[in-house]
Scaffold this motif. Structure first.
Motif, PDB file in Angstrom:
ATOM      1  N   GLU A 124       2.409   9.646  -0.080  1.00 53.88           N
ATOM      2  CA  GLU A 124       2.298   9.259  -1.490  1.00 53.88           C
ATOM      3  C   GLU A 124       0.861   9.401  -1.994  1.00 53.88           C
ATOM      4  O   GLU A 124       0.625   9.879  -3.107  1.00 53.88           O
ATOM      5  CB  GLU A 124       2.777   7.816  -1.678  1.00 53.88           C
ATOM      6  N   LEU A 125      -0.107   9.018  -1.167  1.00 50.47           N
ATOM      7  CA  LEU A 125      -1.512   9.187  -1.541  1.00 50.47           C
ATOM      8  C   LEU A 125      -1.866  10.657  -1.728  1.00 50.47           C
ATOM      9  O   LEU A 125      -2.580  11.033  -2.667  1.00 50.47           O
ATOM     10  CB  LEU A 125      -2.429   8.550  -0.498  1.00 50.47           C
ATOM     11  N   ARG A 126      -1.366  11.502  -0.827  1.00 45.89           N
ATOM     12  CA  ARG A 126      -1.627  12.939  -0.923  1.00 45.89           C
ATOM     13  C   ARG A 126      -1.025  13.516  -2.197  1.00 45.89           C
ATOM     14  O   ARG A 126      -1.667  14.283  -2.908  1.00 45.89           O
ATOM     15  CB  ARG A 126      -1.073  13.654   0.322  1.00 45.89           C
ATOM     16  N   LEU A 127       0.213  13.131  -2.502  1.00 49.59           N
ATOM     17  CA  LEU A 127       0.857  13.606  -3.735  1.00 49.59           C
ATOM     18  C   LEU A 127       0.116  13.117  -4.981  1.00 49.59           C
ATOM     19  O   LEU A 127      -0.057  13.863  -5.948  1.00 49.59           O
ATOM     20  CB  LEU A 127       2.314  13.143  -3.777  1.00 49.59           C
ATOM     21  N   LEU A 128      -0.333  11.867  -4.939  1.00 50.62           N
ATOM     22  CA  LEU A 128      -1.072  11.324  -6.067  1.00 50.62           C
ATOM     23  C   LEU A 128      -2.380  12.083  -6.286  1.00 50.62           C
ATOM     24  O   LEU A 128      -2.736  12.413  -7.425  1.00 50.62           O
ATOM     25  CB  LEU A 128      -1.339   9.834  -5.835  1.00 50.62           C
ATOM     26  N   GLU A 129      -3.078  12.399  -5.204  1.00 47.87           N
ATOM     27  CA  GLU A 129      -4.330  13.150  -5.335  1.00 47.87           C
ATOM     28  C   GLU A 129      -4.076  14.555  -5.864  1.00 47.87           C
ATOM     29  O   GLU A 129      -4.851  15.072  -6.671  1.00 47.87           O
ATOM     30  CB  GLU A 129      -5.048  13.209  -3.987  1.00 47.87           C
ATOM     31  N   GLN A 130      -2.982  15.178  -5.449  1.00 44.63           N
ATOM     32  CA  GLN A 130      -2.632  16.500  -5.973  1.00 44.63           C
ATOM     33  C   GLN A 130      -2.347  16.423  -7.470  1.00 44.63           C
ATOM     34  O   GLN A 130      -2.778  17.290  -8.236  1.00 44.63           O
ATOM     35  CB  GLN A 130      -1.420  17.062  -5.235  1.00 44.63           C
ATOM     36  N   MET A 131      -1.629  15.395  -7.882  1.00 47.94           N
ATOM     37  CA  MET A 131      -1.337  15.248  -9.313  1.00 47.94           C
ATOM     38  C   MET A 131      -2.622  15.008 -10.101  1.00 47.94           C
ATOM     39  O   MET A 131      -2.797  15.535 -11.197  1.00 47.94           O
ATOM     40  CB  MET A 131      -0.344  14.107  -9.544  1.00 47.94           C
ATOM     41  N   GLU A 132      -3.530  14.211  -9.549  1.00 50.20           N
ATOM     42  CA  GLU A 132      -4.806  13.954 -10.218  1.00 50.20           C
ATOM     43  C   GLU A 132      -5.616  15.234 -10.367  1.00 50.20           C
ATOM     44  O   GLU A 132      -6.190  15.507 -11.429  1.00 50.20           O
ATOM     45  CB  GLU A 132      -5.607  12.899  -9.458  1.00 50.20           C
ATOM     46  N   ARG A 133      -5.686  16.026  -9.313  1.00 50.79           N
ATOM     47  CA  ARG A 133      -6.417  17.302  -9.386  1.00 50.79           C
ATOM     48  C   ARG A 133      -5.792  18.222 -10.422  1.00 50.79           C
ATOM     49  O   ARG A 133      -6.493  18.874 -11.192  1.00 50.79           O
ATOM     50  CB  ARG A 133      -6.443  17.975  -8.019  1.00 50.79           C
ATOM     51  N   ALA A 134      -4.474  18.274 -10.441  1.00 52.67           N
ATOM     52  CA  ALA A 134      -3.792  19.121 -11.431  1.00 52.67           C
ATOM     53  C   ALA A 134      -4.091  18.626 -12.857  1.00 52.67           C
ATOM     54  O   ALA A 134      -4.302  19.430 -13.768  1.00 52.67           O
ATOM     55  CB  ALA A 134      -2.284  19.130 -11.176  1.00 52.67           C
ATOM     56  N   LEU A 135      -4.115  17.321 -13.033  1.00 52.60           N
ATOM     57  CA  LEU A 135      -4.418  16.766 -14.349  1.00 52.60           C
ATOM     58  C   LEU A 135      -5.842  17.108 -14.770  1.00 52.60           C
ATOM     59  O   LEU A 135      -6.088  17.494 -15.916  1.00 52.60           O
ATOM     60  CB  LEU A 135      -4.224  15.249 -14.342  1.00 52.60           C
ATOM     61  N   VAL A 136      -6.797  17.002 -13.844  1.00 54.33           N
ATOM     62  CA  VAL A 136      -8.189  17.322 -14.154  1.00 54.33           C
ATOM     63  C   VAL A 136      -8.324  18.795 -14.512  1.00 54.33           C
ATOM     64  O   VAL A 136      -9.056  19.161 -15.441  1.00 54.33           O
ATOM     65  CB  VAL A 136      -9.111  16.942 -12.970  1.00 54.33           C
ATOM     66  N   GLU A 137      -7.625  19.671 -13.799  1.00 54.44           N
ATOM     67  CA  GLU A 137      -7.685  21.095 -14.098  1.00 54.44           C
ATOM     68  C   GLU A 137      -7.039  21.407 -15.439  1.00 54.44           C
ATOM     69  O   GLU A 137      -7.527  22.245 -16.192  1.00 54.44           O
ATOM     70  CB  GLU A 137      -7.006  21.895 -12.990  1.00 54.44           C
ATOM     71  N   GLU A 138      -5.925  20.738 -15.734  1.00 48.47           N
ATOM     72  CA  GLU A 138      -5.186  21.028 -16.960  1.00 48.47           C
ATOM     73  C   GLU A 138      -5.855  20.455 -18.201  1.00 48.47           C
ATOM     74  O   GLU A 138      -5.983  21.129 -19.216  1.00 48.47           O
ATOM     75  CB  GLU A 138      -3.766  20.486 -16.834  1.00 48.47           C
ATOM     76  N   ASP A 139      -6.293  19.199 -18.131  1.00 47.63           N
ATOM     77  CA  ASP A 139      -6.890  18.535 -19.289  1.00 47.63           C
ATOM     78  C   ASP A 139      -8.031  17.620 -18.832  1.00 47.63           C
ATOM     79  O   ASP A 139      -7.841  16.425 -18.655  1.00 47.63           O
ATOM     80  CB  ASP A 139      -5.820  17.725 -20.035  1.00 47.63           C
ATOM     81  N   PRO A 140      -9.231  18.189 -18.670  1.00 44.59           N
ATOM     82  CA  PRO A 140     -10.328  17.379 -18.135  1.00 44.59           C
ATOM     83  C   PRO A 140     -10.756  16.243 -19.067  1.00 44.59           C
ATOM     84  O   PRO A 140     -11.167  15.184 -18.610  1.00 44.59           O
ATOM     85  CB  PRO A 140     -11.470  18.384 -17.944  1.00 44.59           C
ATOM     86  N   LYS A 141     -10.641  16.448 -20.364  1.00 44.27           N
ATOM     87  CA  LYS A 141     -11.035  15.392 -21.298  1.00 44.27           C
ATOM     88  C   LYS A 141     -10.119  14.171 -21.175  1.00 44.27           C
ATOM     89  O   LYS A 141     -10.565  13.033 -21.157  1.00 44.27           O
ATOM     90  CB  LYS A 141     -11.015  15.922 -22.728  1.00 44.27           C
ATOM     91  N   PHE A 142      -8.826  14.423 -21.084  1.00 45.09           N
ATOM     92  CA  PHE A 142      -7.866  13.332 -20.918  1.00 45.09           C
ATOM     93  C   PHE A 142      -8.092  12.621 -19.583  1.00 45.09           C
ATOM     94  O   PHE A 142      -8.035  11.395 -19.493  1.00 45.09           O
ATOM     95  CB  PHE A 142      -6.443  13.877 -21.012  1.00 45.09           C
ATOM     96  N   ALA A 143      -8.381  13.399 -18.546  1.00 47.47           N
ATOM     97  CA  ALA A 143      -8.629  12.800 -17.230  1.00 47.47           C
ATOM     98  C   ALA A 143      -9.873  11.919 -17.263  1.00 47.47           C
ATOM     99  O   ALA A 143      -9.884  10.830 -16.687  1.00 47.47           O
ATOM    100  CB  ALA A 143      -8.782  13.897 -16.181  1.00 47.47           C
ATOM    101  N   PRO A 147       0.820  -1.205   0.000  1.00 47.62           N
ATOM    102  CA  PRO A 147       0.000   0.000   0.000  1.00 47.62           C
ATOM    103  C   PRO A 147       0.859   1.261   0.000  1.00 47.62           C
ATOM    104  O   PRO A 147       2.006   1.261   0.462  1.00 47.62           O
ATOM    105  CB  PRO A 147      -0.821  -0.121   1.281  1.00 47.62           C
ATOM    106  N   LEU A 148       0.261   2.333  -0.524  1.00 49.22           N
ATOM    107  CA  LEU A 148       0.960   3.618  -0.560  1.00 49.22           C
ATOM    108  C   LEU A 148       0.888   4.295   0.800  1.00 49.22           C
ATOM    109  O   LEU A 148      -0.082   4.148   1.540  1.00 49.22           O
ATOM    110  CB  LEU A 148       0.318   4.522  -1.605  1.00 49.22           C
ATOM    111  N   SER A 149       1.927   5.067   1.097  1.00 47.39           N
ATOM    112  CA  SER A 149       1.939   5.802   2.363  1.00 47.39           C
ATOM    113  C   SER A 149       1.003   7.006   2.254  1.00 47.39           C
ATOM    114  O   SER A 149       0.527   7.351   1.177  1.00 47.39           O
ATOM    115  CB  SER A 149       3.364   6.265   2.689  1.00 47.39           C
ATOM    116  N   GLU A 150       0.737   7.642   3.388  1.00 43.37           N
ATOM    117  CA  GLU A 150      -0.161   8.803   3.408  1.00 43.37           C
ATOM    118  C   GLU A 150       0.376   9.921   2.527  1.00 43.37           C
ATOM    119  O   GLU A 150      -0.373  10.576   1.814  1.00 43.37           O
ATOM    120  CB  GLU A 150      -0.322   9.297   4.856  1.00 43.37           C
TER     121      GLU A 150
END
Length: 152
Positions: free
Chosen positions: A7-26, A2-5
């Protein structure tokens, strides 16, 4: 493992940034949004098809030909949209083989599979009567019948 807390936080930040940058790709990575959209489009097209039937029948009963034609066109367009949406939904559910993630994102193992097509062969390179093109076989039959009947 399992991922550490952190790593999970960083992953969620990257996901949010991806959704903001390119919602269609997300949404493509999530996969569920495309299926929902296709399902909604198919349901809406079904409802519009029923409306087209009502308009067509109203035109027939009231003997207003243009209204009947409009109803038929509505039915035709909605059936086309529905079939396209259903095919898209089937392709979206069958194609991606993904490993799930709690956030909804997935790693896609493969894209759209290319269909293998056999190359077409021209009729000129073939030998034998049975392997010729359709027109060549028809011409050969015509010649045989003409020769058997003594010509015209």
């Amino acid at each position: 493992m399992p991922l550490s807390e952190e790593e999970l936080r960083l992953l969620e930040q990257m996901e949010r940034a991806l959704v903001e940058e390119d919602p269609k790709f997300a949404s493509t990575l999530r996969g569920t949004t495309l299926r929902r959209t296709a399902r909604r489009r198919a349901i809406l097209a079904g409802v519009v098809f029923v409306v087209g039937i009502v308009v067509l029948m109203t035109g027939v009963i009231s003997q207003v030909i243009p209204l009947g034609i409009v109803g038929f066109v509505i039915m035709l367009v909605s059936a086309t949209v529905s079939l396209t949406a259903i095919r898209g939904q089937a392709a979206a559910t069958a194609e991606p083989r993904a490993t799930g993630h709690p956030s909804g994102f997935a790693v896609i193992d493969g894209g759209r599979g290319a269909r293998l097509r056999r190359p077409r062969r021209s009729g000129a390179g073939r030998s034998g009567q049975s392997h010729g093109s359709f027109m060549e076989r028809l011409e050969e039959r015509w010649r045989r019948r003409r020769d058997q009947n003594g010509g015209f």
